[in-house]
Write a protein that holds these residues in place. Sequence first.
Motif, short mmCIF file in Angstrom:
data_model
loop_
_atom_site.label_atom_id
_atom_site.label_comp_id
_atom_site.label_asym_id
_atom_site.label_seq_id
_atom_site.Cartn_x
_atom_site.Cartn_y
_atom_site.Cartn_z
N TRP A 46 65.75 86.33 56.90
CA TRP A 46 67.13 86.56 57.32
C TRP A 46 67.68 87.83 56.68
O TRP A 46 67.58 88.02 55.47
CB TRP A 46 68.01 85.37 56.95
CG TRP A 46 69.48 85.61 57.12
CD1 TRP A 46 70.09 86.27 58.14
CD2 TRP A 46 70.53 85.19 56.24
NE1 TRP A 46 71.44 86.30 57.96
CE2 TRP A 46 71.75 85.64 56.81
CE3 TRP A 46 70.56 84.46 55.05
CZ2 TRP A 46 72.98 85.39 56.20
CZ3 TRP A 46 71.78 84.22 54.45
CH2 TRP A 46 72.98 84.67 55.02
N LEU A 47 68.27 88.68 57.52
CA LEU A 47 68.99 89.87 57.07
C LEU A 47 70.34 89.91 57.78
O LEU A 47 70.47 89.42 58.91
CB LEU A 47 68.21 91.15 57.38
CG LEU A 47 66.89 91.34 56.63
CD1 LEU A 47 66.15 92.56 57.17
CD2 LEU A 47 67.13 91.50 55.13
N SER A 48 71.33 90.51 57.14
CA SER A 48 72.67 90.55 57.72
C SER A 48 73.04 91.90 58.30
O SER A 48 74.09 92.02 58.94
CB SER A 48 73.71 90.15 56.67
OG SER A 48 73.65 91.02 55.55
N LEU A 49 72.21 92.93 58.10
CA LEU A 49 72.51 94.26 58.59
C LEU A 49 71.39 94.78 59.48
O LEU A 49 70.21 94.61 59.18
CB LEU A 49 72.73 95.24 57.43
CG LEU A 49 73.91 94.95 56.50
CD1 LEU A 49 73.93 95.95 55.36
CD2 LEU A 49 75.24 94.99 57.27
N ALA A 50 71.78 95.45 60.57
CA ALA A 50 70.80 95.97 61.50
C ALA A 50 69.96 97.07 60.87
O ALA A 50 68.76 97.17 61.14
CB ALA A 50 71.50 96.50 62.75
N GLY A 51 70.58 97.92 60.07
CA GLY A 51 69.84 99.00 59.43
C GLY A 51 68.71 98.48 58.55
O GLY A 51 67.59 99.01 58.58
N ASP A 52 69.00 97.44 57.78
CA ASP A 52 67.96 96.84 56.94
C ASP A 52 66.86 96.23 57.80
O ASP A 52 65.67 96.30 57.46
CB ASP A 52 68.57 95.76 56.04
CG ASP A 52 69.52 96.32 55.00
OD1 ASP A 52 69.45 97.55 54.73
OD2 ASP A 52 70.33 95.56 54.45
N ALA A 53 67.25 95.62 58.91
CA ALA A 53 66.26 94.99 59.79
C ALA A 53 65.33 96.04 60.41
O ALA A 53 64.12 95.83 60.47
CB ALA A 53 66.97 94.20 60.89
N LEU A 54 65.88 97.15 60.86
CA LEU A 54 65.06 98.20 61.47
C LEU A 54 64.07 98.77 60.45
O LEU A 54 62.91 99.03 60.78
CB LEU A 54 65.95 99.32 62.02
CG LEU A 54 66.75 98.96 63.27
CD1 LEU A 54 67.77 100.04 63.58
CD2 LEU A 54 65.83 98.73 64.46
N ALA A 91 70.84 98.74 67.95
CA ALA A 91 69.67 98.41 67.12
C ALA A 91 68.45 98.16 67.99
O ALA A 91 67.33 98.58 67.66
CB ALA A 91 69.97 97.20 66.24
N CYS A 92 68.65 97.47 69.12
CA CYS A 92 67.53 97.19 70.02
C CYS A 92 67.00 98.48 70.63
O CYS A 92 65.78 98.66 70.77
CB CYS A 92 67.96 96.21 71.11
SG CYS A 92 66.61 95.63 72.16
N LYS A 93 67.89 99.38 71.01
CA LYS A 93 67.45 100.67 71.54
C LYS A 93 66.57 101.41 70.53
O LYS A 93 65.53 101.97 70.88
CB LYS A 93 68.66 101.54 71.90
CG LYS A 93 69.44 101.07 73.10
CD LYS A 93 70.62 101.99 73.35
CE LYS A 93 71.49 101.51 74.50
NZ LYS A 93 72.67 102.39 74.71
N ARG A 94 66.99 101.42 69.28
CA ARG A 94 66.23 102.10 68.24
C ARG A 94 64.90 101.39 67.99
O ARG A 94 63.87 102.03 67.79
CB ARG A 94 67.03 102.18 66.94
CG ARG A 94 68.31 102.98 67.06
CD ARG A 94 69.02 103.11 65.71
NE ARG A 94 70.36 103.66 65.86
CZ ARG A 94 71.18 103.94 64.85
NH1 ARG A 94 70.77 103.69 63.61
NH2 ARG A 94 72.39 104.42 65.06
N LEU A 95 64.94 100.06 68.04
CA LEU A 95 63.72 99.28 67.83
C LEU A 95 62.69 99.59 68.91
O LEU A 95 61.48 99.70 68.62
CB LEU A 95 64.07 97.80 67.83
CG LEU A 95 62.89 96.81 67.74
CD1 LEU A 95 62.15 96.99 66.41
CD2 LEU A 95 63.40 95.38 67.88
N ARG A 96 63.14 99.75 70.15
CA ARG A 96 62.22 99.98 71.25
C ARG A 96 61.52 101.35 71.17
O ARG A 96 60.58 101.60 71.90
CB ARG A 96 62.95 99.84 72.59
CG ARG A 96 63.25 98.37 72.93
CD ARG A 96 61.96 97.59 73.18
NE ARG A 96 62.19 96.16 73.37
CZ ARG A 96 61.82 95.23 72.52
NH1 ARG A 96 61.18 95.57 71.40
NH2 ARG A 96 62.05 93.96 72.76
#
Length: 227
Positions: free
Chosen positions: A30-38, A63-68
Amino acid sequence: MPHILIVEDEAAIADTLIYALQAEGFTTCWLSLAGDALALLAREAFDMVILDVGLPDISGFEACKRLRRFSEVPVMFLTARNDEIDRVVGLEIGADDYVVKPFSPREVTARVKAILKRVAPSPVAAPVPSGPFQVDSERVQIHYRGHLLGLTRHEFRLLQTLLAQPERVFSREQLLDHLGVCVDAGYERSIDSHIKSLRAKLRAIAADAEPIQTHRGLGYSYSPSHS
């Protein structure tokens, strides 16, 4: 054990998901920030991401765009909004499902299982030729006239479905089913966006060809004679 990354800034919601998923045998992070998740996704493999849309640092959509750009890991959006445009945008940028809060933890778990089942690797098989196309399911690749197409996961499955049954007209609902998206999720028109993107990539290789045919009021088909 499938490893699920939960990106959610509300601790109570995250705790509910963690409990439900772990009860079904999943491991979670579990993470609460998108930046940390990426940053984590760039260095560690996960089987799926459950991503809140309304995160405090970066929106779930962005975040999803960056992930892709570097990963095709399955993504399920969580959101407090239920607008159709949000659902369509979510699918178009590469999400696999979209769940509106408040939700049933059991339903989320069932959807996670369904998505993971759909994306499970297929048995190794030789590339299958279909006219000027060559489909390599193992590598999730399609070549057109000898050129490798740069496809998203949804585009790959959409084109693969059409190529498997030449001349068959698929409705938007049937194509959504092959993409693994619930027809009642309101994504029907997003199929048009995927088709538009596919056609642009095919025309970049053969401007005079039109292998994907539109059947107004019905859907789409693959026509070998126009390839």
